[in-house]
Each structure stands twice: as C-alpha cells, then as structure tokens.
Scaffold this motif. Structure first.
Motif, short mmCIF file in Angstrom:
data_model
loop_
_atom_site.label_atom_id
_atom_site.label_comp_id
_atom_site.label_asym_id
_atom_site.label_seq_id
_atom_site.Cartn_x
_atom_site.Cartn_y
_atom_site.Cartn_z
N PRO A 171 0.80 -1.22 0.00
CA PRO A 171 0.00 0.00 0.00
C PRO A 171 0.84 1.28 0.00
N ALA A 172 2.11 1.19 0.37
CA ALA A 172 2.97 2.37 0.40
C ALA A 172 3.61 2.68 -0.96
N TRP A 173 3.32 1.85 -1.96
CA TRP A 173 3.96 1.98 -3.27
C TRP A 173 3.43 3.21 -3.99
N ASP A 174 4.28 4.22 -4.18
CA ASP A 174 3.86 5.50 -4.76
C ASP A 174 3.32 5.34 -6.17
N MET A 175 3.98 4.55 -7.00
CA MET A 175 3.54 4.40 -8.39
C MET A 175 2.16 3.75 -8.44
N GLY A 176 1.92 2.80 -7.55
CA GLY A 176 0.60 2.17 -7.51
C GLY A 176 -0.49 3.15 -7.18
N ARG A 177 -0.23 4.04 -6.22
CA ARG A 177 -1.21 5.05 -5.86
C ARG A 177 -1.41 6.05 -6.99
N LEU A 178 -0.31 6.44 -7.64
CA LEU A 178 -0.37 7.44 -8.69
C LEU A 178 -1.16 6.96 -9.90
N LEU A 179 -1.08 5.66 -10.19
CA LEU A 179 -1.75 5.11 -11.36
C LEU A 179 -3.03 4.35 -10.99
N ALA A 180 -3.58 4.64 -9.84
CA ALA A 180 -4.77 3.91 -9.39
C ALA A 180 -6.01 4.25 -10.22
N GLU A 181 -6.09 5.49 -10.71
CA GLU A 181 -7.27 5.91 -11.46
C GLU A 181 -7.10 5.60 -12.95
N LEU A 182 -8.19 5.22 -13.59
CA LEU A 182 -8.19 4.93 -15.02
C LEU A 182 -8.63 6.17 -15.80
N PRO A 183 -8.27 6.25 -17.08
CA PRO A 183 -8.74 7.37 -17.90
C PRO A 183 -10.26 7.38 -17.99
N THR A 184 -10.80 8.57 -18.19
CA THR A 184 -12.23 8.72 -18.43
C THR A 184 -12.53 8.87 -19.92
#
Length: 290
Positions: free
Chosen positions: A217-230
C-alpha cells in the motif's frame, strides 16, 4: 527524421515530428526510442495528425535529469508539459508503450482535458498486475525488475555491447515469422550507451519499483496510477506477453469508459508496434476514426 529539441520541466527533451493537425504524442519505453513508432507515425500523419515522439528523459539525446529523477510523477509531468509546450488542444491523442504506457495511463487520468483518446500497449493498468503476480512464468518474465535493483547491473548490462539488452528483446518478443529486432536493439543501446544514460534507464526500475515498497500500500507508483482514464481507450497486448490473457483483457476493457476497446494479438510478444505493425496500425486508425 531530423531531431528537434524542446525544454519542459527544466529539461531539454529531444523529439521527432511529422505532419500537421491535432497532436498525437507517442511515448516509448525501455530499452526503446521513438524509432519504435516508425511504422505508426506515417499512418497517423496520413490520418491528419501532427505526430511527435519524444526521447524519454534520460535517454540520449534527451537530457539526463540533474537530480537523477526518473519517477513516474515526473514522466507524467513531462507528457502533459509537452502537450502544453507543443500547442496541443483537446483533440490531442496520446499513445504509449511499456514505460510510455504507464506514463500514458497517468497523463490521461490526471489531465483528461488534454487528451481526447488514449492508446496503450503491453502495460495494463497496475491494478491488473496482481492477477498473475504469483505465476512463476510471470515472475521469470519480469526478472529484469529484480536484477536492475542491484548496483552491479550498471557494470553487467553494457558488457559485450549490451548483450543483456539483446537477450531482453529475445526474451520479450513473440513468435512472429521473419521479425528482426536489430534496428530497435541498436537504437535502444545508443540511447543508453553513456553511463549517465544507463543509470537513468535503470533508475526507472530502481526509483519506481523500490524493493521495500513495490506491491505494498505504500507503493507510490501504484497510488499514482490507481485511477483509469475517463476518455475512450484502446488497449493492445501481445498474446505471448503473459501478464494479460483473454479473461484479464475482457476485465480491462470492462473497467474502461464507454467507447473503449482492446485486443490480444496472437503470436506477438511485448513489442507489437514493430512485431505486427500492420495489425497494430489498422486497429489504432479504426479506433481513432470512431
């Protein structure tokens, strides 16, 4: 093609350009260069786009960041800053492969007003990586993630004219008859030949997949790319690249917005833009024409 230069986020980035019209930004990965898109670029020009393919920060002849930063947040910032600096508008499209694909997921989700359509090849949204994370074949396929964490990689990767990069191309390619990666391998080697460029390239893995945080859960890249394009999105994946199968592809397309599509390309490995350019170009042009 002539190499041009532009300054974004305080960095001098090199790029190649063809055509006139709405911006089409093409983002390469590792160990690649804009040459990866040599088959796609003229097709997009014929479809009415101004096509720009930059060399990623740290990849010669683009500048190595003075602070050495190759973080995903910086790659995303570069993509959206290029849109601004190149005079892009809301009709612009963004295309990414490998690290350029990760960047595309993030840039499109962060600034949807900049990009009308999104195309990504061979790196699914990060939420789908865990589906096959424990499969031994997948662990082996991603062995470079772990090797590159070690400082000895700086010495071993360049040995015998970057023989390791030759092996990576073989390791990741599919079973396309007659496919020859020599031109692409040479271009990638030249972009990483200087020690500073190689450190930057390896820094993509060291900085974005830190051993203690990768997958947590601390992985920055995972948090940054969590949202998908609209925006409507096309996802392409080589059938010989085991991170995605038919079931996962269907779930990826289902998670994307209306107007999205996807395809698993039989016999193709991790480099569909050069392994199966006619099929890839056909699918991209049809998607953009919708």
């Amino acid at each position: 093609m002539d190499i041009k230069h532009i300054t974004v986020n305080g960095l001098d980035l090199a790029y190649v350009e063809q055509g006139e019209g709405p911006l089409a930004l093409l983002l390469h990965g590792f160990p690649e260069t804009p040459d990866m898109f040599r088959h796609l670029m003229p097709e997009l020009v014929n479809a009415g786009y101004r096509v720009v393919a930059p060399y990623m920060r740290g990849f010669a002849p683009s500048q190595v960041p003075p602070d050495g930063s190759m973080l995903m947040k910086d790659l995303i910032a570069d993509a959206n800053a290029l849109h601004e600096a190149l005079g892009g508008d809301g009709d612009a499209v963004i295309v990414g492969h490998d690290w350029g694909g990760f960047t595309t997921w993030g840039a499109a989700a962060l600034a949807p007003e900049r990009w009308s359509k999104v195309i990504v090849a061979d790196v699914p949204p990060v939420r789908f990586y865990e589906r096959r994370a424990a499969v031994p074949e997948q662990i082996h396929k991603n062995s470079h993630f772990y090797f590159f964490q070690m400082s000895v990689a700086d010495q071993l990767v360049p040995v015998n004219d970057f023989a390791y990069l030759d092996w990576l191309w073989e390791h990741w390619s599919g079973n396309v008859p007659g496919f020859d990666s020599a031109q692409d391998r040479q271009a990638g080697k030249d972009a990483l030949r200087e020690p500073a460029n190689l450190r930057a390239g390896l820094g993509l893995y060291r900085q974005n997949f830190p051993a203690a945080e990768f997958g947590t859960p601390a992985w920055d890249m995972g948090r940054l790319l969590a949202e998908l394009p609209t925006q409507p999105t096309l996802y392409l994946h080589g059938g010989e690249d085991p991170v995605v199968d038919e079931e996962i592809l269907a779930d990826i397309v289902a998670a994307l917005p209306e107007g999205s599509d996807g395809a698993l390309l039989p016999g193709v490995g991790h480099f569909p833009m050069v392994e199966a350019p006619q099929e890839v170009n056909r699918r991209i042009l049809a998607f953009l024409a919708k």
